[in-house]
Motif scaffolding. Structure first.
Motif, PDB file in Angstrom:
ATOM      1  N   PRO A   1       0.840  -1.196   0.000  1.00  0.00           N
ATOM      2  CA  PRO A   1       0.000   0.000   0.000  1.00  0.00           C
ATOM      3  C   PRO A   1       0.882   1.255   0.000  1.00  0.00           C
ATOM      4  CG  PRO A   1      -0.245  -1.244   2.062  1.00  0.00           C
ATOM      5  CD  PRO A   1       0.740  -1.981   1.224  1.00  0.00           C
ATOM      6  N   PRO A   2       0.393   2.363  -0.565  1.00  0.00           N
ATOM      7  CA  PRO A   2       1.221   3.571  -0.625  1.00  0.00           C
ATOM      8  C   PRO A   2       1.759   4.001   0.744  1.00  0.00           C
ATOM      9  CG  PRO A   2      -0.800   3.867  -1.877  1.00  0.00           C
ATOM     10  CD  PRO A   2      -0.908   2.526  -1.231  1.00  0.00           C
ATOM     11  N   GLU A   3       1.003   3.721   1.800  1.00  0.00           N
ATOM     12  CA  GLU A   3       1.471   4.052   3.154  1.00  0.00           C
ATOM     13  C   GLU A   3       2.805   3.363   3.443  1.00  0.00           C
ATOM     14  OE1 GLU A   3      -1.432   3.038   2.140  1.00  0.00           O
ATOM     15  OE2 GLU A   3      -3.075   3.600   3.450  1.00  0.00           O
ATOM     16  N   LEU A   4       2.886   2.112   3.013  1.00  0.00           N
ATOM     17  CA  LEU A   4       4.096   1.339   3.269  1.00  0.00           C
ATOM     18  C   LEU A   4       5.240   1.794   2.346  1.00  0.00           C
ATOM     19  CD1 LEU A   4       5.250  -0.882   4.984  1.00  0.00           C
ATOM     20  CD2 LEU A   4       4.148  -2.559   3.513  1.00  0.00           C
ATOM     21  N   MET A   5       4.882   2.186   1.124  1.00  0.00           N
ATOM     22  CA  MET A   5       5.915   2.725   0.219  1.00  0.00           C
ATOM     23  C   MET A   5       6.545   3.967   0.851  1.00  0.00           C
ATOM     24  SD  MET A   5       4.144   2.585  -3.489  1.00  0.00           S
ATOM     25  CE  MET A   5       3.389   1.099  -4.112  1.00  0.00           C
ATOM     26  N   LEU A   6       5.682   4.823   1.411  1.00  0.00           N
ATOM     27  CA  LEU A   6       6.197   6.050   2.022  1.00  0.00           C
ATOM     28  C   LEU A   6       7.025   5.721   3.266  1.00  0.00           C
ATOM     29  CD1 LEU A   6       6.371   9.112   1.980  1.00  0.00           C
ATOM     30  CD2 LEU A   6       4.213   9.217   3.218  1.00  0.00           C
ATOM     31  N   ALA A   7       6.553   4.731   4.029  1.00  0.00           N
ATOM     32  CA  ALA A   7       7.323   4.321   5.210  1.00  0.00           C
ATOM     33  C   ALA A   7       8.701   3.809   4.779  1.00  0.00           C
ATOM     34  CB  ALA A   7       6.565   3.249   5.985  1.00  0.00           C
TER      35      ALA A   7
ATOM     36  N   ILE B   1      10.375   4.717   2.225  1.00  0.00           N
ATOM     37  CA  ILE B   1      11.187   5.886   1.837  1.00  0.00           C
ATOM     38  C   ILE B   1      11.687   6.618   3.082  1.00  0.00           C
ATOM     39  CG2 ILE B   1      11.062   8.158   0.718  1.00  0.00           C
ATOM     40  CD1 ILE B   1       9.817   6.860  -1.576  1.00  0.00           C
ATOM     41  N   GLN B   2      10.849   6.701   4.100  1.00  0.00           N
ATOM     42  CA  GLN B   2      11.306   7.374   5.327  1.00  0.00           C
ATOM     43  C   GLN B   2      12.436   6.584   5.994  1.00  0.00           C
ATOM     44  OE1 GLN B   2       7.826   8.313   7.668  1.00  0.00           O
ATOM     45  NE2 GLN B   2       7.114   9.819   6.166  1.00  0.00           N
ATOM     46  N   TRP B   3      12.352   5.247   5.940  1.00  0.00           N
ATOM     47  CA  TRP B   3      13.475   4.448   6.449  1.00  0.00           C
ATOM     48  C   TRP B   3      14.741   4.714   5.639  1.00  0.00           C
ATOM     49  CZ3 TRP B   3      13.545   2.854  11.064  1.00  0.00           C
ATOM     50  CH2 TRP B   3      12.439   2.281  11.704  1.00  0.00           C
ATOM     51  N   LEU B   4      14.575   4.803   4.310  1.00  0.00           N
ATOM     52  CA  LEU B   4      15.749   5.038   3.459  1.00  0.00           C
ATOM     53  C   LEU B   4      16.378   6.386   3.759  1.00  0.00           C
ATOM     54  CD1 LEU B   4      14.291   3.639   0.108  1.00  0.00           C
ATOM     55  CD2 LEU B   4      16.124   2.638   1.466  1.00  0.00           C
TER      56      LEU B   4
ATOM     57  N   LEU C   1       6.966   8.845  -5.380  1.00  0.00           N
ATOM     58  CA  LEU C   1       7.461   9.264  -4.062  1.00  0.00           C
ATOM     59  C   LEU C   1       8.956   9.564  -4.109  1.00  0.00           C
ATOM     60  CD1 LEU C   1       5.490   6.768  -1.804  1.00  0.00           C
ATOM     61  CD2 LEU C   1       5.291   9.261  -1.777  1.00  0.00           C
ATOM     62  N   CYS C   2       9.701   8.760  -4.862  1.00  0.00           N
ATOM     63  CA  CYS C   2      11.147   9.028  -4.985  1.00  0.00           C
ATOM     64  C   CYS C   2      11.374  10.369  -5.679  1.00  0.00           C
ATOM     65  CB  CYS C   2      11.838   7.904  -5.754  1.00  0.00           C
ATOM     66  SG  CYS C   2      11.893   6.360  -4.847  1.00  0.00           S
ATOM     67  N   ASP C   3      10.534  10.688  -6.678  1.00  0.00           N
ATOM     68  CA  ASP C   3      10.630  12.001  -7.346  1.00  0.00           C
ATOM     69  C   ASP C   3      10.459  13.121  -6.310  1.00  0.00           C
ATOM     70  OD1 ASP C   3      10.743  10.679  -9.793  1.00  0.00           O
ATOM     71  OD2 ASP C   3       8.652  11.071 -10.306  1.00  0.00           O
TER      72      ASP C   3
END
Ligand code: ADA
Length: 556
Positions: free
Chosen positions: A286-292, A294-297, A319-321
């Motif tokens: 889910p997009p929530e997890l994609m964002l999470a 990215i925050q870890w990265l 999100l990477c953009d």
């Protein structure tokens, strides 16, 4: 949710994601009489409790409505094979899990329609040459990415590619492909808006039923895109009643000697490999997890992600953009053998994957390089035509980004001359050598590269690492313990960032991921446990070690 921004203002797009009807089927041709179950779209049926680990065909069903216009069903990813039926009629077939395809329903059939998608995650080299049971990652099955219904006006936009000509002055070149109904007007108006300002307005003659046009445009108030300042601009093209919006970033990436230059400045790529996987959601994060993620990265001080080993979801790229992460976008492949690479059907499937990957990710500023054929038989001279063909296709489709492939053949590799960046997957201290001898092994490797003249291009260590079971500590701090992994990465990374030829590092891997049953021996829990976080994104001891080293590396 299909994209993380509105990509159409005029065109009507209906999100078909939700809970669909579902049934298992005996084969991928048979539409079941009953659909007794329910399944999320996007989602992976073999990650759901009812069908955990199920390999085989299944059927999904939903309904949609159309008016008298042409409609287009867009599938962002179905794993591995999809057969699409509308009102009982087969309308499309697609193979390959991680790329988008679409099917058009001609104008003139208004009403409510039944949509059935037969999906198969079986390993079948003939029908699905990109996916094999021997991979060291579990390929989940299902409608794994979003589905949408587009209502197409009489003249419509197929695709827009935005190439930056001048990242400082904001010079762009737009390539717009269009199609029209046979009875549509033969002249429409083209309007281009950049950041909401009209920069082009002209008539387009469209005597044929399909064509393309090139339009130069200038960004009125250009701001460059970089990891530190990921400024985005919007480009909207309106063509008659249709429109398409893309978000772009003004940036330039190129290779000069052993350096990778971003906007003329050398950059160190401090990265990790990332599988799009989670025990609960499979490939359908889910997009929530994609964002999470990215925050870890970002917490890890990463500026770089290698999408291993398939094209990452375009919403992750969105999100990477936004967040200024740099991405290696890779076509689906894992340890292809010489017999694969000499098989025309395998090469054709790779070419299709490349074409679809480039089409769906070319406008993302975060994507800074293309990759192919993870760990294939690049030491075998018979595989050269396949490398030439696939890398050649990437260059043809997109001359603006460097191309590479991750090799585990090290000094016996035959094809480094074909790549812009040399990428090596190495596991000293894990599969061979130990914590004491690993830097000797690395020194020898660098010496070998030099002797072969391979010290003149940028070098990325595209994989290295150690397995660690989350929470495992023992008196010896041996293999599979968190301290062992932390120590190995400490030694490896400090050595790597000190080498002038090394332009980047992608640790194997961001988080633990399920492996395949065939790899279970040597993969405790059937997981590839080399993550800096476990599969539920709980950081291991190595996380802080890497965080500190990457803070220094990105300033190198
Ligand atoms: C390879 C491969 C990865 C993973 C890794 C490992 O380099 O590319 O997908 O399997 O080895 O853990 O051994």
């Amino acid at each position: 949710m299909l994209r993380l921004f509105a990509d159409h203002e005029r065109r009507l797009v209906q999100d078909l994601c939700g809970i669909w009807d579902f049934a298992l089927t005996p084969d991928r041709q048979t539409v079941p009489d009953e659909f007794p179950e329910r399944m999320p779209v996007p989602g992976c049926y073999d990650a759901m409790p009812a069908h955990l680990d199920y390999r085989g065909p299944a059927a999904y069903r939903t309904w949609f409505e159309t008016d008298a216009r042409r409609h287009r069903l867009v599938f962002e990813g179905v794993s591995h094979i999809a057969r699409v039926l509308v009102d009982g009629q087969p309308v499309a077939w697609h193979s390959g899990a991680f790329t988008s395809f679409h099917v058009d329903l001609p104008a003139g059939i208004p009403g409510r329609h039944e949509l059935v998608v037969l999906v198969d995650n079986s390993f079948d080299a003939e029908a699905s040459p990109l996916h094999y049971s021997y991979f060291d990652w579990y390929t989940y099955g299902g409608i794994i990415r979003p589905v949408a219904l587009h209502r197409l006006p009489p003249v419509w936009i197929e695709q827009m590619t935005v190439q930056t000509q001048d990242w400082r002055a904001g010079g762009l070149n737009l390539h717009i492909a269009w199609s029209r109904e046979a009875d549509a007007p033969t002249e429409v108006e083209v309007v281009v808006l950049v950041d909401g300002e009209i920069v082009v307005k002209e008539p387009l003659a469209c005597p044929e039923v399909a064509g393309s046009l090139e339009i130069p445009a200038i960004v009125p108030d250009p701001k460059p895109w970089s990891p530190a300042e990921p400024n985005l601009h919007t480009v909207q093209v309106r063509l008659g009643e249709d429109d398409l919006i893309e978000r772009i970033g003004l940036r330039d990436v190129r290779v000069e000697g052993t350096q990778i230059l971003l906007n003329d400045e050398p950059i160190y790529l401090a990265g990790v490999n990332r599988h799009e996987a989670h025990p609960q959601f499979g490939h359908s994060l889910p997009p929530e997890l994609m964002l999470a993620d990215i925050q870890w990265l970002k917490k890890l001080n990463c500026n770089f992600v290698r999408g291993s080993h398939y094209p990452q979801d375009v919403r992750f790229l969105d999100l990477c953009d936004e967040q200024g992460l740099l991405v290696w976008q890779e076509a689906t492949s894992w340890q292809a053998r010489p017999d694969h690479l000499s098989d025309p059907a395998f090469v054709a499937a790779q070419l299709q994957c490349i074409d679809e990957m480039v089409a769906q990710s070319i406008n993302h500023p975060s994507v800074i390089m293309w990759g192919i054929l993870n760990e294939a038989a690049s030491d075998d001279p018979t595989t050269r035509p396949a490398y030439e063909r696939l890398l050649g296709r990437l260059r043809e489709l997109d001359p603006s980004r460097p191309v590479t492939y991750a090799s585990h053949r090290h000094l016996t590799d035959q094809h480094f001359d074909l790549a812009d960046i040399i990428s090596l997957n190495i596991y000293p201290g894990w599969y061979f050598a130990n914590l004491e001898t690993m830097t000797d092994w690395l020194d020898n490797l660098m010496q070998g590269l030099k002797e072969r003249g391979w010290d003149k291009k940028p070098l990325i260590f595209s994989e290295f690492g150690a397995g660690a079971i989350y929470g495992w500590h023992d008196a010896r701090n041996g293999k599979w313990s968190e301290p062992y992994q932390a120590k190995l990465l400490d030694i490896a990374l400090n050595w790597m960032i000190a080498q002038p030829q090394v332009a980047g590092t992608a640790i194997w891997q961001f988080c633990d991921c399920l492996s395949s049953p065939e790899r279970a021996t040597g993969r405790p829990r059937e997981f590839n446990n080399k993550g800096l976080l476990d599969e539920y994104r709980r950081p291991k001891l190595a996380f802080d070690v890497v965080r500190e080293i990457y803070a220094r590396a990105i300033k190198r």
